[in-house]
Structures are given as structure tokens and as C-alpha cells.
Design a protein around this motif. Sequence first.
Motif, short mmCIF file in Angstrom:
data_model
loop_
_atom_site.label_atom_id
_atom_site.label_comp_id
_atom_site.label_asym_id
_atom_site.label_seq_id
_atom_site.Cartn_x
_atom_site.Cartn_y
_atom_site.Cartn_z
N ILE A 79 0.84 -1.20 0.00
CA ILE A 79 0.00 0.00 0.00
C ILE A 79 0.88 1.26 0.00
O ILE A 79 0.47 2.32 0.48
CB ILE A 79 -0.97 0.03 1.19
N ALA A 80 2.07 1.12 -0.55
CA ALA A 80 2.94 2.29 -0.69
C ALA A 80 2.23 3.34 -1.54
O ALA A 80 1.66 3.01 -2.59
CB ALA A 80 4.27 1.90 -1.33
N PRO A 81 2.26 4.61 -1.14
CA PRO A 81 1.57 5.66 -1.91
C PRO A 81 2.10 5.82 -3.32
O PRO A 81 1.35 6.19 -4.23
CB PRO A 81 1.82 6.93 -1.09
N LYS A 82 3.41 5.55 -3.53
CA LYS A 82 4.01 5.70 -4.86
C LYS A 82 4.95 4.53 -5.12
O LYS A 82 5.59 4.02 -4.21
CB LYS A 82 4.79 7.02 -4.96
N ARG A 83 5.03 4.14 -6.39
CA ARG A 83 5.93 3.06 -6.81
C ARG A 83 7.12 3.69 -7.52
O ARG A 83 7.30 3.54 -8.72
CB ARG A 83 5.19 2.08 -7.72
N MET A 84 7.92 4.42 -6.77
CA MET A 84 9.02 5.19 -7.36
C MET A 84 10.19 4.30 -7.74
O MET A 84 10.38 3.21 -7.18
CB MET A 84 9.47 6.28 -6.40
N PRO A 85 11.02 4.73 -8.71
CA PRO A 85 12.22 3.98 -9.06
C PRO A 85 13.21 3.99 -7.89
O PRO A 85 13.28 4.94 -7.12
CB PRO A 85 12.78 4.71 -10.27
N THR A 86 13.99 2.90 -7.79
CA THR A 86 14.94 2.75 -6.69
C THR A 86 16.27 2.23 -7.21
O THR A 86 16.37 1.70 -8.32
CB THR A 86 14.41 1.77 -5.62
#
Length: 217
Positions: free
Chosen positions: A123-130
Amino acid sequence: MKVYAINGSPRKNKNTATLLQRVLDGVVQVAKDKEIETEIINLYDLNYTGCRSCFACKRLEGKSYGKCAVKDDIQEILEKLSQADGIIFGSPVYWDNISGQLHSFLERLLFPYLVYDKNLSTIAPKRMPTAFIYTMGSPEEIMENLNYKLTFSKFESFIERIFTKPQVMYCNDTYQFDDYSKYESTFFSEEAKATHRKVQFPFDSQKAFELGARLIK
């Protein structure tokens, strides 16, 4: 846009921190037409613990559902990272693993987003690059022989589940002391270490820059 680098090293200007800055330099270079901010967060400046297993982040309809309820030095940082446009993690390798400081930080960052449903959803608010950068005194062949990559892959898999699959970079056989003569370090050759750093570290710095250029598109 905001991209954060998480420095899991106690040093702010040595191998790990230098490579993290180069990643951020690459991010800025490729994002010239965008408004982008970057920041390095030095974990050893902060007072916090790992997960306390209070499960407040899992309590249905609780005020802390999906977020860490512990109030300490990283509370605001965790909130900032929830809205990041990219995160780069960096750590020296201690005892065949990431630093304890970064390990504790990742517990606090990742666990609240993991849902205990049948699919172990996120349920992370954003699926940002890592991305993840590892620096170590061990040469590449020792890293391979001791199967470091299997150890590292465990947290990488959690990061992938919660956010996205991290781009990974290894910096091996690092120069560890400013003056080897002041330490019991006969296991190492200072001359060989110095030569390796002179040849390899600029190359690693360029690889880190290129990683940053790929991170945000």
C-alpha cells in the motif's frame, strides 16, 4: 520532483557518500528540463531504532494504518520518502551485509507498506524507481565466493515488492584508511589498494552517474 539518497555509512564524504552524490548528479543532469530537487540523508546523524513490532501500521482503521507510528528522528523522513520520485540506498558492507543503521531504517520504511493479505500486497503511496549501491573492502572474487549477492538480494526483493526492482551497483576493493600504517591491516596491501582506487574509483563514479541518469526518465 524529489529524489533522495539514503547514506547508510557513518562517513559523509567517503566511498558510499561520494557514489550516492554521483548518482544524484546524474539525476540532475538528465532532468534539466524538469524541476528536480535532490537530498542526501545521513542515517548516522539520526537517533532511531528498527521496527518495534507494535503492529500499529497493521491495525485496521487505526490512525497509523500503513505508516510507522513510532515518533523519533526518522518520522518526518519516512513521510517525505512516501512521496519521493526516486530513492537510492547506499551502504558499506559490514560482516557480509549492509550496515545495521540501514537495516533498521529499511525495517521502518518497508514494513508499514506490507499488507498481511493473501497476496502480501503493498500500500505504498508511490511506486518510485529505486537503486542500491554497495561499497566494500572485499575484491569482487571474494564477494562472489562468499555469495554476498544472495544476502543482498533479500532486502532488494522487499524493495521490489514495495516500490520497484532496484538498480544495483557494487564498488569493490575500496580504500579503507587514510593511512594504513596507523592500523593493524597487514591482511591488505596498501599499495595495491591505492593503485586499485586510482584506476577503478573514477570508473565506479562514472557508473554511479550513469545509474542516476537512467533512474529518472
